[in-house]
Design an enzyme around this catalytic site. Structure first.
Site, PDB file in Angstrom:
ATOM      1  N   GLY A  11       9.081  -3.911 -15.710  1.00  0.00           N
ATOM      2  CA  GLY A  11       8.905  -4.928 -16.742  1.00  0.00           C
ATOM      3  C   GLY A  11       8.127  -6.140 -16.255  1.00  0.00           C
ATOM      4  O   GLY A  11       7.653  -6.176 -15.113  1.00  0.00           O
ATOM      5  N   TYR A 142      19.523 -10.576 -29.881  1.00  0.00           N
ATOM      6  CA  TYR A 142      19.189 -10.857 -28.479  1.00  0.00           C
ATOM      7  C   TYR A 142      20.119 -11.938 -27.918  1.00  0.00           C
ATOM      8  O   TYR A 142      20.710 -11.779 -26.851  1.00  0.00           O
ATOM      9  CB  TYR A 142      17.729 -11.326 -28.407  1.00  0.00           C
ATOM     10  CG  TYR A 142      17.236 -11.645 -27.024  1.00  0.00           C
ATOM     11  CD1 TYR A 142      17.042 -10.645 -26.089  1.00  0.00           C
ATOM     12  CD2 TYR A 142      16.935 -12.960 -26.663  1.00  0.00           C
ATOM     13  CE1 TYR A 142      16.568 -10.945 -24.818  1.00  0.00           C
ATOM     14  CE2 TYR A 142      16.460 -13.261 -25.403  1.00  0.00           C
ATOM     15  CZ  TYR A 142      16.275 -12.243 -24.483  1.00  0.00           C
ATOM     16  OH  TYR A 142      15.810 -12.541 -23.235  1.00  0.00           O
TER      17      TYR A 142
HETATM   18  N1  SER Z   1      11.018 -14.490 -23.386  1.00  0.00           N
HETATM   19  C1  SER Z   1      12.207 -14.083 -24.071  1.00  0.00           C
HETATM   20  C2  SER Z   1      11.922 -13.625 -25.443  1.00  0.00           C
HETATM   21  O1  SER Z   1      11.055 -14.210 -26.050  1.00  0.00           O
HETATM   22  C3  SER Z   1      13.204 -15.197 -24.107  1.00  0.00           C
HETATM   23  O2  SER Z   1      14.221 -14.951 -23.232  1.00  0.00           O
HETATM   24  O3  SER Z   1      12.576 -12.756 -25.920  1.00  0.00           O
END
Ligand code: SER
Length: 319
Positions: A11, A142
């Site tokens: 990643g 998330y």
């Molecule tokens: N960079 C991440 C996102 O945009 C934030 O934790 O999902």
């Protein structure tokens, strides 16, 4: 010497963190693990690589046993925009995957680094100088998985003595590997488009402020927090860390200093805009500074200069 496993090593953060860890602790002491994304040649040729599906605990356990791993950087996760379109997948990977990593860590006595995120905050959290300890009621899948992850890490430390540590990363900007489906991805895409086409259509509004960080600082944070004496840590698992806060308009203006004819346009994506609007503008990271000496090196100006240099070299386009 540590024996380190990095999940999510293909990643955005994992691909660079693995190389930095290999440089620091020795190539053979850092095992890179990926699942769906193909590993780069650099990753494959510099040390061990294994396929791990973190939703299947046995695949993690097998590698930990094979290499006698004592430290896990558990980076495998689904980012915010993808999580909104596939919430069930996000729960499975971000929660069950983390649970499996923690269980293996408990059984084999590993220290664990788990990245949390600015996504743990929600619409009713203070937006400016967001405190370390404050309201966390995110309204995205998330965010929900990341808050649960923070709590789970605290629990494994308190209950089982697993040495868990982590930071709340902001958007990460880098030129090596693209992020995969986050809300802050625009701050990476803008550089590619600026160099290639001198134009970028941004999916966030011009005035959307978010915390950001350049990759070398993100890597430094992940290494530093794992090396600090455990007794110094009061918060352990979820330190606010930030390096800069800017809006699409600000970064476009910074890029224009190097590419004067660069143009930014806006075509707002309501899903990602709503996610961004629910996150802080700027976090207070004084706890990380006090407890383990966090200090970023790159601000917006330094990051932009370096990104444009490195990326134009990579893309073989003169700016
Ligand atoms: N960079 C991440 C996102 O945009 C934030 O934790 O999902």
């Amino acid at each position: 010497m540590r024996k380190i496993l990095v999940t999510g090593a293909t990643g955005q953060i994992g691909s660079e963190l693995t190389m930095a860890l290999r440089e620091r602790y020795g190539n053979d002491n850092v095992i890179a693990a990926g699942h769906k994304r193909k590993p780069s040649k650099k990753l494959l040729n510099s040390g061990p690589f294994r396929v791990i599906d973190c939703t299947d605990m046995t695949t993690i356990e097998k590698v930990v046993r094979e290499f006698k791993v004592d430290t896990i950087y558990h980076l495998a996760a689904i980012l915010s925009a993808v999580a909104e379109s596939k919430p069930q997948l996000a729960w499975n990977v971000n929660i069950n995957g983390l649970y499996n990593a923690l269980e293996v860590a408990r059984e084999y006595g590993c220290v664990v680094f788990v990245p949390s995120s600015i996504g743990v905050f929600g619409p009713n959290t203070l937006k400016n100088n967001t405190p370390q300890d404050t309201i966390q009621r995110p309204n995205t899948m998330y965010g929900i998985t990341k808050v649960t992850g923070e709590l789970l890490c605290d629990y494994y430390y308190e209950k089982f003595g697993v040495d868990t540590r982590g930071v709340r990363y902001p958007g990460i900007i880098s030129y090596e590997t693209l992020p995969g489906g986050g809300t802050t991805d625009y701050a990476v895409e803008i550089f590619y488009e600026a160099i290639k086409y001198r134009r970028y259509i941004c999916y966030l509004r011009a005035d959307t402020y978010l915390d950001m960080m350049y990759m070398p600082d993100a890597i430094k944070a992940a290494i530093d927090i794992m090396e600090v004496d455990s007794n110094r840590l009061i918060h352990r698992n979820a330190f606010n860390v930030t390096a800069m806060s800017f809006s699409p308009k600000d970064i476009a203006n910074e890029i224009k200093k190097y590419i004067p004819d660069f143009v930014i346009d806006y075509n707002v994506d309501p899903t990602r805009q709503a996610i961004a609007d629910s996150w802080p503008n700027k976090m207070d990271d004084s706890a990380a500074r006090e407890e383990w000496g966090w200090k970023p090196r790159y601000d917006l100006a330094a990051m932009t200069k370096d990104m444009l240099e490195k990326l134009s070299e990579k893309l073989k386009v003169r700016i």
